[in-house]
Design a protein around this motif. Structure first.
Motif, PDB file in Angstrom:
ATOM      1  N   ILE A 222       3.934  -6.501   2.231  1.00 27.47           N
ATOM      2  CA  ILE A 222       4.354  -5.309   0.861  1.00 27.47           C
ATOM      3  C   ILE A 222       4.868  -6.154  -0.181  1.00 27.47           C
ATOM      4  O   ILE A 222       5.815  -6.921  -0.227  1.00 27.47           O
ATOM      5  N   LEU A 223       4.211  -6.152  -1.556  1.00 32.41           N
ATOM      6  CA  LEU A 223       4.519  -6.518  -2.793  1.00 32.41           C
ATOM      7  C   LEU A 223       4.834  -5.690  -3.813  1.00 32.41           C
ATOM      8  O   LEU A 223       4.027  -4.978  -4.125  1.00 32.41           O
ATOM      9  N   VAL A 224       5.963  -5.665  -4.359  1.00 25.47           N
ATOM     10  CA  VAL A 224       6.269  -4.679  -5.558  1.00 25.47           C
ATOM     11  C   VAL A 224       6.353  -5.742  -6.724  1.00 25.47           C
ATOM     12  O   VAL A 224       7.446  -6.484  -6.633  1.00 25.47           O
ATOM     13  N   LEU A 230       2.713  -1.753  -6.517  1.00 32.70           N
ATOM     14  CA  LEU A 230       2.793  -2.019  -4.933  1.00 32.70           C
ATOM     15  C   LEU A 230       1.492  -2.150  -4.392  1.00 32.70           C
ATOM     16  O   LEU A 230       0.495  -1.633  -4.716  1.00 32.70           O
ATOM     17  N   THR A 231       1.591  -3.262  -3.454  1.00 30.71           N
ATOM     18  CA  THR A 231       0.308  -3.799  -2.760  1.00 30.71           C
ATOM     19  C   THR A 231       0.706  -3.743  -1.516  1.00 30.71           C
ATOM     20  O   THR A 231       1.870  -4.324  -1.056  1.00 30.71           O
ATOM     21  N   PHE A 232      -0.027  -3.065  -0.513  1.00 29.98           N
ATOM     22  CA  PHE A 232       0.228  -2.953   0.934  1.00 29.98           C
ATOM     23  C   PHE A 232      -0.945  -3.502   1.665  1.00 29.98           C
ATOM     24  O   PHE A 232      -2.046  -2.930   1.480  1.00 29.98           O
ATOM     25  N   ALA A 233      -0.660  -4.417   2.244  1.00 29.83           N
ATOM     26  CA  ALA A 233      -1.897  -5.023   3.133  1.00 29.83           C
ATOM     27  C   ALA A 233      -1.530  -4.952   4.668  1.00 29.83           C
ATOM     28  O   ALA A 233      -0.346  -5.408   5.153  1.00 29.83           O
ATOM     29  N   GLU A 234      -2.471  -4.642   5.619  1.00 34.47           N
ATOM     30  CA  GLU A 234      -2.128  -4.773   7.006  1.00 34.47           C
ATOM     31  C   GLU A 234      -3.192  -5.430   7.771  1.00 34.47           C
ATOM     32  O   GLU A 234      -4.460  -5.306   7.406  1.00 34.47           O
TER      33      GLU A 234
END
Length: 252
Positions: A222-224, A230-234
């Motif tokens: 997670i990067l804000v 906001l970027t959310f990668a799984e």
């Protein structure tokens, strides 16, 4: 989650960076991260056995993540699901302070947990085993299955790796996910003693866990940034294969 690494206000572009591994038995059914049908502003993976989650975000800026507190005793099957603590906060309307009061009132009915919750501007970590709340201060932090910043080998190694990665101006989600794939074992003399026996202490010590029945099921980044993006990668590991999803949106 069994490892959460955090860089808080340590990067010129991203005031909040989270990299986390979820460890679980392979047979426990799980849904890949996505926006929930009944809660379209909530983004998280989902435990299909009990319905909750281990880490997630909401479009309004709420963030929550959970680790279990390692205890050797047999679990109580009647205890409420700790995963509901994450989804309840992400779905709820009370402010973080009101939610903390709820945790203090009701936390004793759950198995041991640590819960990080709040917004990018103000995060806290509460443990129902210590009964203490820690306000997240600027710095590099780590949480595994004990208490906030307890220096277990995987926490120490992960914080060091994250600090090195953040020397770059641009930090890609893929780089954070790769960082979490570290299988380096820990020397026996550095292992904690949590009552599960030496064999399990060895198995659980790496940042990324792999065994016949139990291991790292997914990694999340997670990067804000300072603009509120906001970027959310799984990256999910199922049956020896890995697949990824990524979401980017503006916080409301």
């Amino acid at each position: 989650m069994c490892l959460i690494l955090m860089a808080y206000r340590q990067h010129p572009r991203y005031p909040l960076i989270i990299a986390a591994n979820r460890d679980e038995f392979y047979e426990r059914p799980t849904r890949q991260a996505g926006f929930w049908e009944e809660s379209p502003d909530l983004l998280a993976g989902r435990d299909l056995l009990r319905g909750g989650t281990w880490l997630g975000v909401n479009r309004d800026g709420r963030i929550a993540a959970l680790t279990n507190y390692r205890e050797p005793h047999q679990p109580d099957p009647t205890a409420p699901s700790r995963g509901d603590l994450v989804s309840d906060f992400l779905n709820g309307t009370p402010d973080p302070q009101a939610y903390l009061e709820r945790l203090r009132r009701e936390g004793g009915s759950y198995h041991g947990f640590n819960l990080i919750f709040g917004t990018p501007d103000a995060l806290s970590c509460y443990s129902n085993r210590s009964g203490e709340v820690v306000r997240v201060e600027p710095g590099f932090h780590g949480l595994s299955n004990r208490l906030w910043d307890t220096p277990w080998p995987k926490v120490v190694r992960g914080k060091s790796a994250l600090r090195g990665l953040l020397q770059q101006e641009n930090v890609a989600p893929e780089a954070l996910l790769d960082l979490l794939h570290d299988r380096t074992p820990a020397p026996d003399e550095d292992l904690p003693e949590t009552g599960v026996g030496l064999e399990w202490e060895r198995l659980l010590a790496p940042m990324f866990i792999a065994s016949e029945r139990y291991g790292t099921r997914s990694s999340t980044a997670i990067l804000v940034d300072y603009k509120g993006t906001l970027t959310f990668a799984e990256r999910r590991y199922e049956g020896g294969d890995a697949d990824e999803v990524e979401f980017t949106f503006e916080l409301s």
